[in-house]
Design a protein around this motif. Structure first.
Motif, PDB file in Angstrom:
ATOM      1  N   CYS A 100     -41.631 -46.284  86.592  1.00  0.00           N
ATOM      2  CA  CYS A 100     -42.527 -46.164  87.741  1.00  0.00           C
ATOM      3  C   CYS A 100     -41.733 -45.756  88.985  1.00  0.00           C
ATOM      4  CB  CYS A 100     -43.230 -47.493  88.018  1.00  0.00           C
ATOM      5  SG  CYS A 100     -44.538 -47.903  86.853  1.00  0.00           S
ATOM      6  N   THR A 111     -46.046 -44.655  86.280  1.00  0.00           N
ATOM      7  CA  THR A 111     -46.935 -44.387  87.407  1.00  0.00           C
ATOM      8  C   THR A 111     -46.131 -44.029  88.661  1.00  0.00           C
ATOM      9  OG1 THR A 111     -48.544 -45.963  86.538  1.00  0.00           O
ATOM     10  CG2 THR A 111     -48.778 -45.341  88.843  1.00  0.00           C
ATOM     11  N   THR A 142     -52.925 -42.525  84.663  1.00  0.00           N
ATOM     12  CA  THR A 142     -52.121 -42.117  85.791  1.00  0.00           C
ATOM     13  C   THR A 142     -50.638 -41.965  85.427  1.00  0.00           C
ATOM     14  OG1 THR A 142     -51.743 -44.394  86.477  1.00  0.00           O
ATOM     15  CG2 THR A 142     -53.652 -43.272  87.407  1.00  0.00           C
TER      16      THR A 142
END
Length: 421
Positions: free
Chosen positions: A368, A385, A419
């Motif tokens: 992330c 993400t 996402t």
């Protein structure tokens, strides 16, 4: 200070802080990793020797009430006349919610009178600063004042959001304007105004009389800044008390700008900047000051942990630079920079968290990337993400995005795996 009663106004809706105030009152919003906003005014009270307090709540008070019970009850002994009582709206006087700051105190006038104080200190529960209120009460009594107002020197361009005062050489008020379009500067510096901090000391009897009189005025906003203070200047002894920052009270420089730390964290951007103030090498607000400790609830969690830093795992190193990391957090092979990491958070391998604030128990998945993001409690960020790099894409996902590009992820937000990058 046993003849003084403190009334803390902690019922603010905090609509400009949404979504952080979606499920909690503004004073209950987490701040600095370990604290809630209200902890700063309560710590000031305790450090000032003020141990008789009424905390007036109103909107979404459950989180605040629970925090007071967990963090603050044990500091007070009822048998010795000490207490912190959380007082919700009781509609004892009429059927309305609090109409203004003065009305909030007026509707609880019976609870105040019952304690028979000589002076009443009225404080806001949603500002960040350090201050010794005993010094202000002593100032108030030395001048036989009816009202004493905490005063902060601010730049004229910033004074439009405050009550602005004009004083004589002895500090007695000659004029007061609430949030003026054209603030009147001080005589000694045309770029500086004397602003009200929303901190008041009243003679108790004077307060009762003024509140009861104001309650009968149908055109009044029932507000201290708009009504009580301006009406009292012409026929009462009203003084301004210069704010003395407990971190900088021994400084030889005037308490202007950076020298006097006081923050109204009323917007997302102001809240973020105040949090970021804490991670500097020499922060203006010193949380490590043993002479003026900031108190809060301490969850029973282990110390923070940083893993995968040994030889053989050089590609994934758990590290945090220029950051605050709270207890129970695990930086598991991820990198944190210039951020505040709440209790029980986890930053997993190859993840990057920069210039961000994570509330308690946030899980940041592998790979992330977060930049300039505020993440509320318990949110799970799926692996891969990216947030904070494309404001339009973040807004399209339903996140709150400020004009400065700061992204806020609300409590309970479910971020879909789609996402992932």
């Amino acid at each position: 200070m046993r003849d003084t009663l403190t009334v803390i106004l902690a019922g603010g809706r905090g609509s400009r802080l949404e979504p952080l105030t979606r499920d909690r009152a503004k004073p209950a919003v987490p701040f600095g990793g370990l604290y809630r906003i209200v902890d700063f005014v309560l710590s000031n009270c305790l450090n000032s020797g003020m141990r008789r307090m009424l905390l007036l709540t109103q909107y979404k008070a459950q989180s605040l009430d629970r925090h007071i019970h967990l963090a603050w009850r044990n500091y007070f002994c009822r048998e010795l006349g000490e207490f912190i009582d959380v007082v919700p709206p009781q509609q004892r006087i009429d059927d309305n919610w609090y109409q203004g700051t003065a009305d909030a105190v007026y509707q609880n006038i019976y609870a105040i009178e019952r304690e028979q104080p000589e002076d009443v200190v009225v404080l806001a529960g949603d500002h960040i600063y350090k201050m010794n209120y005993k010094t202000m009460v002593d100032f108030h009594r030395d001048r036989d004042a009816d009202i004493t107002i905490g005063a902060l020197r601010v730049r004229c361009e910033d004074a439009k959001q405050f009550g602005v005062m004009q004083v004589d050489p002895d500090g007695q008020l000659m004029g007061f304007q609430e949030k003026p379009d054209q603030p009147i500067p001080t005589p000694e510096d045309p770029e500086v105004c004397l602003a009200s901090m929303g901190i008041y000391v009243f003679k108790a009897r004077f307060l009762y009389e003024r509140l009861c009189d104001d309650a009968t005025q149908p055109d009044s906003a029932h507000d201290f800044g708009k009504n009580i203070i301006p009406d009292a200047i012409s026929n009462s002894r009203v003084f301004a008390f210069p704010f003395l920052d407990e971190n900088r009270k021994d400084s030889v420089t005037p308490h202007v700008g950076a020298d006097a730390y006081w923050r109204d964290v009323g917007t997302i951007d102001a809240y973020y900047e105040a949090n970021m103030d804490l991670i500097g090498v020499d922060p203006q607000l010193n949380l490590y000051d043993q002479a003026w400790p900031m108190r809060s609830f301490q969850p029973m969690l282990p110390p923070p942990k940083f893993v995968f830093g040994s030889e053989g795992h050089s590609s994934r190193k758990g590290e945090a630079l220029d950051s605050i990391v709270c207890q129970g957090a695990i930086i598991s092979g991820g990198r944190v920079a210039r951020s505040i990491i709440g209790a029980g958070c986890r930053v997993n391998s190859y993840a990057s968290v920069e210039d961000s604030i994570l509330f308690d128990h946030v899980d940041v998945g592998r790979h992330c990337k977060l930049r300039r993001v505020i993440v509320d409690k318990g949110v799970n960020i799926p692996q891969g993400t990216e947030i904070g790099f494309d404001p339009a894409a973040d807004a399209a996902r339903g996140f709150t995005v400020t004009e400065s590009g700061l992204v806020v992820i609300a409590r309970g937000e479910v971020i879909p795996a789609e996402t992932m990058v």
